[in-house]
Design a protein around this motif. Structure first.
Motif, mmCIF file in Angstrom:
data_model
loop_
_atom_site.group_PDB
_atom_site.id
_atom_site.type_symbol
_atom_site.label_atom_id
_atom_site.label_comp_id
_atom_site.label_asym_id
_atom_site.label_seq_id
_atom_site.Cartn_x
_atom_site.Cartn_y
_atom_site.Cartn_z
ATOM 1 N N LEU A 1 0.829 -1.207 0.000
ATOM 2 C CA LEU A 1 0.000 0.000 0.000
ATOM 3 C C LEU A 1 0.863 1.257 0.000
ATOM 4 C CD1 LEU A 1 -2.823 1.272 0.152
ATOM 5 C CD2 LEU A 1 -2.660 1.096 2.662
ATOM 6 N N ALA A 2 1.937 1.246 0.798
ATOM 7 C CA ALA A 2 2.816 2.413 0.862
ATOM 8 C C ALA A 2 3.495 2.657 -0.473
ATOM 9 C CB ALA A 2 3.854 2.212 1.965
ATOM 10 N N VAL A 3 4.014 1.583 -1.088
ATOM 11 C CA VAL A 3 4.682 1.739 -2.392
ATOM 12 C C VAL A 3 3.689 2.239 -3.440
ATOM 13 C CG1 VAL A 3 5.798 0.487 -4.276
ATOM 14 C CG2 VAL A 3 6.450 0.022 -1.910
ATOM 15 N N GLY A 4 2.494 1.621 -3.474
ATOM 16 C CA GLY A 4 1.495 2.041 -4.448
ATOM 17 C C GLY A 4 1.037 3.471 -4.245
ATOM 18 N N THR A 5 0.885 3.877 -3.009
ATOM 19 C CA THR A 5 0.421 5.238 -2.714
ATOM 20 C C THR A 5 1.458 6.279 -3.137
ATOM 21 O OG1 THR A 5 -0.899 4.441 -0.849
ATOM 22 C CG2 THR A 5 -0.349 6.788 -0.888
ATOM 23 N N ILE A 6 2.711 6.014 -2.804
ATOM 24 C CA ILE A 6 3.773 6.962 -3.172
ATOM 25 C C ILE A 6 3.858 7.097 -4.692
ATOM 26 C CG2 ILE A 6 6.264 7.350 -3.142
ATOM 27 C CD1 ILE A 6 6.288 6.001 -0.382
ATOM 28 N N ALA A 7 3.816 5.948 -5.396
ATOM 29 C CA ALA A 7 3.893 5.992 -6.860
ATOM 30 C C ALA A 7 2.669 6.681 -7.458
ATOM 31 C CB ALA A 7 4.035 4.576 -7.415
ATOM 32 N N THR A 8 1.505 6.478 -6.862
ATOM 33 C CA THR A 8 0.284 7.136 -7.356
ATOM 34 C C THR A 8 0.369 8.641 -7.209
ATOM 35 O OG1 THR A 8 -1.071 5.186 -6.846
ATOM 36 C CG2 THR A 8 -2.214 7.296 -7.045
ATOM 37 N N VAL A 9 0.850 9.105 -6.065
ATOM 38 C CA VAL A 9 0.985 10.544 -5.840
ATOM 39 C C VAL A 9 1.965 11.162 -6.834
ATOM 40 C CG1 VAL A 9 1.790 12.291 -4.198
ATOM 41 C CG2 VAL A 9 0.338 10.403 -3.418
#
Length: 232
Positions: A154-162
């Motif tokens: 979730l953290a990796v996906g969120t950072i990449a999404t932002v």
């Protein structure tokens, strides 16, 4: 299957020596646990039989296995066993193959290690605060990972999404999962290669080491076979 926890390691050590001396596994092969369990159960049965019928012989065998274990640990062996001899051609092929695989996989393994290191060390912070029993450690490790792995994705996906948008976020999460598998495989391979290299150097430095271990291993296997005959 054993009354004392310390006997579990003794059974593992004895089973490894048995299978390699009888040619059922190669000396530096790391067999899957699923293949070893049936043989380990047989050794556990033999240990229980000796405890009931000949405890003095059991104590003697335990001492012999421990002496062998100490000697093999001094040689640098944690898994497998010491080969009787090294074949030059096979050794050269091993060095070339493993070196190429480790070098090619190193960049991806480093990236996967950085991403997943917090998840890897999470149980070290959780377990000391729980004071669990030894037979429950694996359960709490699994529970910790069950929470930490999704949080990492979730953290990796969120950072990449932002930074780059939702599709990049989904791709980054999937990539992080794959990199974690690569890192696990690379570190496991590196550990095995490092142990093999240390053992090879020890055998070169001490030519009589492999022969001494082979003689002791052969005696242990003969003693195991005698126990089997007595049980029958």
């Amino acid at each position: 299957n054993v009354q004392q926890a310390e006997h579990h390691e003794l059974i593992e050590v004895a089973e490894r020596r048995w299978t390699r001396e009888r040619g059922e596994a190669r000396f530096r092969e790391r067999e899957p646990r699923a293949e070893r369990v049936p043989r380990m159960l047989q050794f556990a049965d033999a240990l229980a039989w000796l405890r009931a019928h000949d405890p003095a012989e059991l104590d003697r065998l335990i001492r012999s296995v421990r002496r062998y274990r100490r000697l093999s640990l001094l040689a640098g062996v944690s898994e497998g066993d010491v080969p009787r001899r090294y074949q030059p051609g096979a050794t050269a092929r091993y060095v070339v193959r493993e070196s190429l695989v480790l070098l090619l996989g190193l960049p991806l393994a480093l990236l996967g290690t950085v991403i997943w290191y917090p998840t890897y060390v999470a149980p070290r912070f959780v377990l000391p605060r729980i004071h669990t029993e030894p037979d429950s450690v694996a359960t709490y490790k699994f529970a910790t990972g069950f929470v930490a792995v999704p949080l990492t994705l979730l953290a990796v996906g969120t950072i990449a999404t932002v930074l780059a948008g939702p599709w990049v976020g989904l791709s980054a999460a999937a990539g992080a999962f794959a990199l974690g598998l690569v890192a696990i495989a690379w570190h496991d391979r590196w550990r095995r290669v490092r142990e093999d290299a240390v053992l090879f150097v020890q055998v070169l430095r001490r030519p009589g080491l492999a022969r001494a271990l082979a003689d002791r291993r052969a005696r242990l296997v003969r003693e195991f076979e005698l126990v089997q005959q007595r049980m029958r």
